[in-house]
Scaffold this active site. Structure first.
Site, mmCIF file in Angstrom:
data_model
loop_
_atom_site.group_PDB
_atom_site.id
_atom_site.type_symbol
_atom_site.label_atom_id
_atom_site.label_comp_id
_atom_site.label_asym_id
_atom_site.label_seq_id
_atom_site.Cartn_x
_atom_site.Cartn_y
_atom_site.Cartn_z
ATOM 1 N N ASP A 15 0.819 -1.215 0.000
ATOM 2 C CA ASP A 15 0.000 0.000 0.000
ATOM 3 C C ASP A 15 0.856 1.270 0.000
ATOM 4 O O ASP A 15 1.881 1.342 0.687
ATOM 5 C CB ASP A 15 -0.908 0.021 1.226
ATOM 6 C CG ASP A 15 -1.969 -1.068 1.205
ATOM 7 O OD1 ASP A 15 -1.724 -2.124 0.602
ATOM 8 O OD2 ASP A 15 -3.027 -0.859 1.814
ATOM 9 N N HIS A 53 -1.100 4.697 -0.373
ATOM 10 C CA HIS A 53 -2.074 5.577 0.284
ATOM 11 C C HIS A 53 -1.703 7.059 0.240
ATOM 12 O O HIS A 53 -1.757 7.762 1.254
ATOM 13 C CB HIS A 53 -2.316 5.120 1.718
ATOM 14 C CG HIS A 53 -3.236 3.947 1.826
ATOM 15 N ND1 HIS A 53 -4.534 3.989 1.371
ATOM 16 C CD2 HIS A 53 -3.036 2.691 2.307
ATOM 17 C CE1 HIS A 53 -5.108 2.809 1.584
ATOM 18 N NE2 HIS A 53 -4.218 1.996 2.141
ATOM 19 N N ASP A 103 -4.006 0.090 -3.606
ATOM 20 C CA ASP A 103 -4.193 1.127 -2.585
ATOM 21 C C ASP A 103 -3.178 2.256 -2.751
ATOM 22 O O ASP A 103 -2.322 2.501 -1.896
ATOM 23 C CB ASP A 103 -4.137 0.530 -1.186
ATOM 24 C CG ASP A 103 -5.446 -0.132 -0.777
ATOM 25 O OD1 ASP A 103 -6.286 -0.363 -1.670
ATOM 26 O OD2 ASP A 103 -5.625 -0.425 0.412
ATOM 27 N N ASP A 112 -6.189 7.667 -1.145
ATOM 28 C CA ASP A 112 -6.910 7.795 0.126
ATOM 29 C C ASP A 112 -5.955 7.903 1.318
ATOM 30 O O ASP A 112 -4.859 7.356 1.308
ATOM 31 C CB ASP A 112 -7.889 6.638 0.351
ATOM 32 C CG ASP A 112 -9.039 6.640 -0.636
ATOM 33 O OD1 ASP A 112 -9.353 7.720 -1.174
ATOM 34 O OD2 ASP A 112 -9.621 5.569 -0.880
ATOM 35 N N ARG A 113 -6.418 8.630 2.315
ATOM 36 C CA ARG A 113 -5.787 8.797 3.627
ATOM 37 C C ARG A 113 -4.582 9.725 3.613
ATOM 38 O O ARG A 113 -4.446 10.563 4.489
ATOM 39 C CB ARG A 113 -5.423 7.443 4.244
ATOM 40 C CG ARG A 113 -6.626 6.492 4.391
ATOM 41 C CD ARG A 113 -6.308 5.381 5.372
ATOM 42 N NE ARG A 113 -7.345 4.356 5.423
ATOM 43 C CZ ARG A 113 -8.448 4.426 6.162
ATOM 44 N NH1 ARG A 113 -8.672 5.481 6.910
ATOM 45 N NH2 ARG A 113 -9.322 3.443 6.165
ATOM 46 N N ASN A 124 -8.593 -2.472 -2.894
ATOM 47 C CA ASN A 124 -9.964 -2.143 -2.518
ATOM 48 C C ASN A 124 -10.224 -0.638 -2.520
ATOM 49 O O ASN A 124 -11.370 -0.196 -2.622
ATOM 50 C CB ASN A 124 -10.308 -2.730 -1.151
ATOM 51 C CG ASN A 124 -9.465 -2.160 -0.029
ATOM 52 O OD1 ASN A 124 -8.231 -2.230 -0.062
ATOM 53 N ND2 ASN A 124 -10.099 -1.583 0.986
ATOM 54 N N HIS A 125 -9.169 0.195 -2.447
ATOM 55 C CA HIS A 125 -9.362 1.645 -2.520
ATOM 56 C C HIS A 125 -9.439 2.135 -3.962
ATOM 57 O O HIS A 125 -9.805 3.300 -4.172
ATOM 58 C CB HIS A 125 -8.245 2.366 -1.765
ATOM 59 C CG HIS A 125 -8.448 2.355 -0.283
ATOM 60 N ND1 HIS A 125 -8.929 3.431 0.431
ATOM 61 C CD2 HIS A 125 -8.253 1.372 0.631
ATOM 62 C CE1 HIS A 125 -9.014 3.130 1.706
ATOM 63 N NE2 HIS A 125 -8.605 1.885 1.854
ATOM 64 N N HIS A 156 -3.897 -7.958 -3.996
ATOM 65 C CA HIS A 156 -4.006 -6.958 -2.932
ATOM 66 C C HIS A 156 -4.478 -7.567 -1.614
ATOM 67 O O HIS A 156 -3.860 -7.372 -0.574
ATOM 68 C CB HIS A 156 -4.957 -5.830 -3.332
ATOM 69 C CG HIS A 156 -5.122 -4.826 -2.234
ATOM 70 N ND1 HIS A 156 -4.130 -3.940 -1.889
ATOM 71 C CD2 HIS A 156 -6.150 -4.592 -1.370
ATOM 72 C CE1 HIS A 156 -4.525 -3.209 -0.871
ATOM 73 N NE2 HIS A 156 -5.756 -3.572 -0.541
ATOM 74 N N ARG A 159 -14.299 -6.891 8.388
ATOM 75 C CA ARG A 159 -14.340 -5.690 7.549
ATOM 76 C C ARG A 159 -15.698 -5.506 6.888
ATOM 77 O O ARG A 159 -16.018 -4.415 6.409
ATOM 78 C CB ARG A 159 -13.279 -5.781 6.444
ATOM 79 C CG ARG A 159 -11.833 -5.773 6.896
ATOM 80 C CD ARG A 159 -10.941 -5.884 5.667
ATOM 81 N NE ARG A 159 -9.532 -6.048 5.935
ATOM 82 C CZ ARG A 159 -8.635 -5.058 5.969
ATOM 83 N NH1 ARG A 159 -9.043 -3.812 5.790
ATOM 84 N NH2 ARG A 159 -7.360 -5.305 6.184
ATOM 85 N N HIS A 197 -2.631 -4.825 2.048
ATOM 86 C CA HIS A 197 -3.975 -4.650 2.602
ATOM 87 C C HIS A 197 -4.027 -4.497 4.124
ATOM 88 O O HIS A 197 -4.989 -3.933 4.638
ATOM 89 C CB HIS A 197 -4.845 -5.833 2.153
ATOM 90 C CG HIS A 197 -6.320 -5.665 2.371
ATOM 91 N ND1 HIS A 197 -6.992 -4.502 2.083
ATOM 92 C CD2 HIS A 197 -7.271 -6.529 2.837
ATOM 93 C CE1 HIS A 197 -8.281 -4.660 2.359
ATOM 94 N NE2 HIS A 197 -8.468 -5.871 2.815
#
Length: 339
Positions: free
Chosen positions: A86, A88, A114, A117-118, A146-147, A196, A244, A271
């Site tokens: 990831d 991010h 990923d 995001d964040r 998943n992002h 992922h 989750r 992940h």
């Protein structure tokens, strides 16, 4: 609504123009819809943690969507390879990652999802990786996480990042079309399976993964969802519900059966944050690579990349986050980009 254009209709042509004598990497020129675009000029701009003007970013997304839509679900990669977890949106740490990993000309990079995001710089990080795919075709592979979905990236920062910088959601929508086209797994030397999240009870073989319909928004359940959401757990042996709310928790027996049935030596995934950056689960045939150091700028973890040599040797490279004094922290409200 008109149907999406195919790769053949878009006519994406990569042309390496002649650089000065002795240059190993001449400028990369992309010909698309009758126009030429200099990937190196885009990279020069984005490498300074800047984003592209809207028309150029939408063109970049259209080029990539046309180029990768016909790729297989599982990208075939040969070693030497560098496996990345990831990111991010941590742009400055991504730059350190490439310094640690070396040039894509020497080792194929497999990013396991990923990218957004964040972090502070989702848009800039994603744009840089998109451009690296064009600059080094076949040597920088991006998988879907998943992002890289509309539902998650709308909720956790990427949508807002695009909206603040472009004042509308058109660029976010264009990026989501690229997300739909990304491969969902990679296979290194036919022995190392990269994904992922994890496994699916509906996908027991690599052939079943290859046959999956991927060019869609990831649904809230089902095999495509499982690949980007599932997690391994040492305390279980089979399949369990995932807290989750998507995908599964799977145990050693499940992973071992998948490895044996598909003649693999390793399942590599990301992940899940691991403080030490890298962690083996179930012995040495499943591992977690995490590549966002000091995740969310507060977790205090180190990060890693996993380098695979042609003889199968695995080398874990650990790195730490860039110091705050060496990164630009954006103001709370980013200035709109009107160019």
């Amino acid at each position: 609504m008109s149907p999406p254009a195919t790769v053949a209709e878009e006519q994406v042509v990569v042309m390496d123009s002649q650089g000065p004598e002795g240059d190993s990497l001449p400028p990369t020129i992309i010909k698309f819809r009758g126009k030429e675009f200099n990937v190196d000029k885009w990279l020069d701009q984005v490498s300074l943690c800047r984003y592209l003007p809207e028309d150029e970013m939408r063109t970049l997304c259209a080029i990539l969507t046309a180029k990768i839509s016909m790729y297989p679900n599982i990208a075939a990669v040969s070693s030497p390879a560098t496996i990345v977890g990831d990111i991010h949106g941590q742009f400055y740490d991504l730059m350190v990652l490439f310094e640690k990993g070396g040039s894509p000309t020497d080792s194929t990079y497999v990013f396991m999802g990923d990218y957004v995001d964040r972090g502070y710089y989702s848009l800039e990080s994603l744009t840089y990786l998109f451009l690296m795919m064009l600059k080094f075709p076949g040597k920088v592979v991006l998988l879907r996480g998943n992002h890289e979905t509309r539902r998650v990236s709308h909720q956790y920062g990427f949508y807002e990042d695009c909206h603040k910088k472009y004042c509308h959601n058109a660029v976010w929508k264009a990026c989501c079309e690229v997300f739909d086209a990304l491969p969902i797994a990679a296979l290194i030397d036919e022995k190392i399976f990269c994904v992922h999240g994890g496994l699916s009870p509906n996908l027991p073989t690599l052939d079943s993964v290859m046959c999956l319909q991927r060019n869609i928004e990831v649904p809230p359940n089902g095999p495509l969802c499982d690949l980007v959401w599932s997690d391994p757990e040492e305390s279980v042996s089979q399949w369990c519900m995932n807290p989750r709310g998507a995908g599964w928790v799977f145990g050693r027996d499940v992973a071992e059966q998948f490895v044996r049935k598909n003649n693999l030596t390793l399942i590599c995934r990301s992940h899940q944050l691991v403080q030490e950056g890298f962690k083996y689960i179930f012995g040495n045939f499943l591992c977690n690579v995490w590549s966002a150091p000091n995740y969310c700028y507060r977790c205090g973890n180190v990060a890693s990349i996993l380098k695979i040599a042609p003889d199968g040797t695995r080398d874990v490279v650990i790195f730490s986050a860039v110091e705050n004094d060496d990164r630009r922290i954006p103001e709370r409200n980013a200035a709109p980009y009107f160019l």
